[in-house]
Every structure is written in C-alpha cells, then in structure tokens.
Design an enzyme around this catalytic site. Sequence first.
Site, PDB file in Angstrom:
ATOM      1  N   ALA A  63       0.828  -1.198   0.000  1.00  0.00           N
ATOM      2  CA  ALA A  63       0.000   0.000   0.000  1.00  0.00           C
ATOM      3  C   ALA A  63       0.868   1.255   0.000  1.00  0.00           C
ATOM      4  CB  ALA A  63      -0.922  -0.006   1.219  1.00  0.00           C
ATOM      5  N   GLY A 104       0.090  -5.156   0.927  1.00  0.00           N
ATOM      6  CA  GLY A 104      -1.015  -5.096  -0.009  1.00  0.00           C
ATOM      7  C   GLY A 104      -0.694  -5.733  -1.344  1.00  0.00           C
ATOM      8  N   GLU A 107      -1.441  -9.286  -0.798  1.00  0.00           N
ATOM      9  CA  GLU A 107      -2.900  -9.436  -0.706  1.00  0.00           C
ATOM     10  C   GLU A 107      -3.544  -9.366  -2.092  1.00  0.00           C
ATOM     11  OE1 GLU A 107      -4.481  -7.856   3.474  1.00  0.00           O
ATOM     12  OE2 GLU A 107      -3.238  -6.373   2.448  1.00  0.00           O
ATOM     13  N   GLU A 127       3.004  -5.690   7.683  1.00  0.00           N
ATOM     14  CA  GLU A 127       2.225  -4.586   8.248  1.00  0.00           C
ATOM     15  C   GLU A 127       2.468  -4.395   9.743  1.00  0.00           C
ATOM     16  OE1 GLU A 127      -0.073  -5.886   4.586  1.00  0.00           O
ATOM     17  OE2 GLU A 127       1.078  -6.852   6.185  1.00  0.00           O
TER      18      GLU A 127
END
Length: 703
Positions: A63, A104, A107, A127
Amino acid sequence: MNSLIRYQVEDGLALITLARPPVNALGQTLRAAVLDACQRAASDASVRAIILHGDGKLFSAGADISEFGSAASFAAPSLPDLLSRLTQLDKPLIAALSGLALGGGLELALACGYRIGEPSLRLGLPEISLGLLPGAGGTQRLPRLIGVAPALDMMISGLPIDANRALELGLLDRLAASADTLVEAARAFALDLLGDLAPARPQTPFAEPAASVAEDFFQQYRQTHEPRWKNRLAPRLVLAAVEAACVLPLQAGLERELALFKQAEDSAQSAALRHLFFAEREAGRIPGIAEDIALRPVARVAVIGAGTMGGGIAMNFANAGIPVVVLEQKSEALERGLANVRRNYESSVSRGKLNAEQLEQRMQLLVGTLDYADIADADLVIEAVFEKLEIKQQVFRTLDEVCKPGAILASNTSSLDVDAIAAVTRRPQDVIGLHFFSPANVMRLLEVVRARETAPDVLATTLRLAKRIGKVAVVSGVCFGFIGNRMLEPYNREAHRLVLEGATPARVDGVLTDLGLNMGALTMTDLAGIDVNFLVRDSNRSAFADDASYYRVGDALYSLGRYGQKTGRGFYLYEGRQRRDDDEVVALAERLASELQVERRLIGDAEIHDRCLFMLINEGIQLLDEGIALRAGDIDLVWTNGYGFPAWVGGPLHYAEQLGLDKVLDGIHRYRDSLGTYGQRWFQPAPLLERLVAAGKTRIEKI
C-alpha cells in the site's frame, strides 16, 4: 489506458502491467487503474484469462503508506473493495510475481486465483512493523491457502519468505526459471489452465482453516507469545483476525478484519511506527548535500582493533561481501578476536541463519595483520581502540602516515571529540565518526558524526555505505556523547539520583520497562558495565563538578568492584543472566544519602517516569536547538534503534508530542521548584522547549 497501467491482449490473454515506479505502491490512483483494466478484460469476449504483473523488477511493495491515517486510505476503490471485486471475475486471474510481493501487494496476489513466481521473489506481510495488520484480506485468505500456523507466523514476524518456501507452502502454484522468463511462463501457465478447463478460482486447500491446527492452538499461542509483546497492540489484533478466519465465513471474516485494521490504523502505536518509518527515510537527506554527489569508492575496509567492538564492526562488512583487514598490536589479541568472530558466525549457523559455506565465505573476507603497511590500500579505515582521546589520536597520526590519499578515516568513539581526533591529521576533511553500537554486528544504529571539516562526499559515502551494511544511519554533530550518549547522561542521572532519594533500583527500572523500554536505566548500566559508565562520566566530570550527589552511588559501586553483570554484582545480583534485587545497594544508598544530607522518602511511579523521561526529552530538544541533531525524527531513530526505547511509542520526542509539550515543560518547572538546590541545578528547561510552548506548538521543530 491509464499511464499507471499497460494493457495488451495476445492469444486470448490480457496482460495487465503495474507501472507506478519505484515500487508499484497501491495508492488510490493505481487501485482505480487496476480495477478499470480488469473490468475491461472481464468484459472483452476475446479475453479468456488475465495476467497481472509488475513493471521492472518487482510486483508491488504494498500500500501507499503516506495514505494511512487519512481519507485517501479508503478512497474508492479501497484496496479491500478492489480485491473483493477481483475475486468475483469469471475468468482465470494469474498473478505473475517478481522481486517483491509485500503487504497489499501480496494481498493483491492472494485475490488472484493463481500465482506464479520467479526464483528471487520474496513474499511477506510486514504490516505489523507499522503497528498494523493486513487489512485487505490477508488475514482471511492466507490461512485458507496455506493453513493457520504458517500464515500467522508470516504476519506476526513480518518477515518475508523466499520463492521456494512459498512454493512448498502452496502460496505459489508454479515457479518460473528466471525473472526474465516470468511473463512467458505465466502465459504458458494461463494456457495450461485454459486447456484443462480450470475454474476461475480453485478450491482453497484449507477451506476450513481451523482444521489445520489443534483445538487449543490460539490459547497456547497467546500464553507463549503475549509476554514478549509487552504493550504492543498490533500482534494481538493480528491474532484476533486470524482467529476470526477460523470461526467466521469468509465475508464475515473480511468485515471483522477491516474493523480490526481501522482500530490499528487509528491507534497511537501505529502513528508512532509510521513516524519512525518516514523518519528513517528522511535521515539520509542532508541539507546542502546533493543526492547525486559523487561518492568515494569503498571496496576494501580496515578495522583497527580486534576486540569485541572491532570484530563486530568487521563482521558488518564481511556480511556485505566487502573484504576487511583487521589490525591488532599483538598476535594473541588478533587470534582471539578472529576466533570470536568465527564463534559468532558458528552461532548463526547453529540457529539456521547461515550455512557452513556462507560462514567460510565470510571468514575468507576477514584477514588479520599486525602491520600497518597491510592497510595502506584500504578505502575506509575504522579505529576501534580503547576509549581514550590520547590513544585514538596516536592511532590517527599513524593512519595519516600510512593510508592512501582519499581514504576515509573513521573513529568508532562513543563520546570523544572527533574534531580533536581529526586535528592530529593533515587530512581533517577525510575524518568522520562512525559510532557503532554493541554488539556491532547486531545493532542497527550507526551514529555518523560529522566533524567540523568533514568533506561532504565523505559524509555522503558513509551514509550510502551504512545502507549497504544494513544500518540505520543518523548524522550527529560533535559534542560530548553525540546524540544518544549525551541524552543518556541526564536520563541515567535521574535514575541514579532517585535511588539515592529512596526509590529501589527495581522500582525505577520497572516504571521504564512498563512504558515498553527493553530494560531500565540501571539494568542497562549493569549490562554495559558500571566501570564503563564510571570512565565515561569521569572524562566529563567538569560538566557537573558543582554537584557531586547524583553519581555517588555509581562511584561507590565502582570502588567496590561491582561492575554489573560481568562481575555478578552491580545495582543487582546476577546468577548468569538471572537478576535479583540486592538489599546492600539500598543500604549503600541510605548511607550515602545521610552523608550528603539528601532526604529519603517514598517516591511514586509518576515521579520516576517524569524525572527520567522529561530530562531525556529536554536534552534531546536542546540537541536539536544546538544543531547537533538535524531533526526530531533523527533523535527518535537513535533512541529506538540504539537504546531500546519502544518503537511503538515512537521515540522520546514523538512521545513528548503525545504527552503534550506544555505538560513536559510544566513537569520540569515543578521538579525545579520542589527538589531544592538539586532541582535548581538540573531541571533547567531547554530554551527551544520554552519557545515551542509559548508559541502554542504541538510538534518539536526548530523555531
């Protein structure tokens, strides 16, 4: 098509390329572009399968961290929404993973039906290092793909795994021969899937993830791990999210994960860790030094001194593949030092961190010598001898004679005047301080001390080299103790003085460890050595000659030969590493207090906290005002990476901002007024702190 995406269709395959350099961060604009491209492919009747991959050397590092804590974090399409929509595509979606697939980015790959990687790929969910948990399906999809235990291990550790391990776990379906052939291998994989009439999404191996672990798994996991989590919130939230994956259907689990993620994102701990993340990136930017400055080549390093510190320093360079010559005066000391290095590497082998071949490769990069002539061609020489100015100056006089022009001459001093060391050479522009922290092969912090005449390219070269050897480098100006040890002085002072006034060592240390510090001030003194602490203090005694009270307990322990852990007796008693309270220290403090006419009394936890922490903070603010430290974030990096200050609190100055600068200033005034002549002597607020509060500022910055 959007400039963040490249889109092409060949042989019924849509190839969607993420093209947002340098790391394909999944900010709102890239998320929207991915969604548009995938919807376009889904609606194109000529497209039978979709391949998603990253431009350049990596898939996605995750992210966009700058969005966290702001509205942009969940701006449409949010990452959770994007990935849920990708899972609903009715065509096979293949993630072709190269370089990194982190956070991310991983993911996103989990939302695809199939995954293929290349041999150098690393995959992870880091994270937790930002006080967060995977918030876009990672805690729900990964346990269903590889099982609860390995999924939880990846999330709690935050450490990446390699491609072979990912293939073994089932996180990857295939492995390409190389990064160069990844896209072609992904095309072949897609055609194989189409030929086999494979479904858009295969059945997950652990559709009921709870079945992959014992019934009491989570209870046992908490009992084992929670004690070392201390006050950290994120590991507990990760565990709760994975537990939800075991008791809730996928959609409900995703909703639970999102709620937990938002709780983490809104927490003070995550804000503190994100502060440090950005501080680390800012620390390498030095005003007045261009990013494209020409650097000096460093292909060969020499270390003067083969003791514990010298050996540890040498290991850093060998670990990075840089040849090192270690110089000692006597053959016995040299052999002992190199043997210690080998033992350190052997310990790494026994713990599975290295293999035997790597051990030998690194030892071959380390060469010992007794002759200064053997370091004449070194590009960087680091002195790591006894912490006494005259001794270090003599070493530098010799280096000035034997080292080639342009060689960088560095001192590993922890507190001495680098300008005075540079002054004995004819090349002060080549001299710099490189203060490694013990154990030097483990600790991440490197204080880079910029002397008065240090050349810009020398500073820039050492900062780049610090990254190469895996250090967090922070630039300091020249003063006694630089950033870290100068701040340590008032912090230690209050801890010592509180023992004199009536607090037990265990009570003082307990307040500090309750905040999250790895160890209290007095335990740290015992670990470092009361003798070392005495010698450092003794060399700076003129700074506090008008008040001999606070260090009398430490001086008395030194005179009794109680040097801490190394002698089994210091502020505490030791049996191995087991620590016990010692009534003799309390009796010693009582006697000294009587001699000094210091009143002993009951001291509460709040006073211990405020006196130790406010004086630590105050000194840091003074260092910023003097220009010794460039930024408040640099100071926080020093204390979180070198002194065990909890990262999830953000460092001393970030902590001060959370407490309120006015509260810190009020506390200093209160103790100045209540502690008599001692308070008047030591509780003097930094002028910058006073200016910040007067101006109504809530952030620490120079004004």
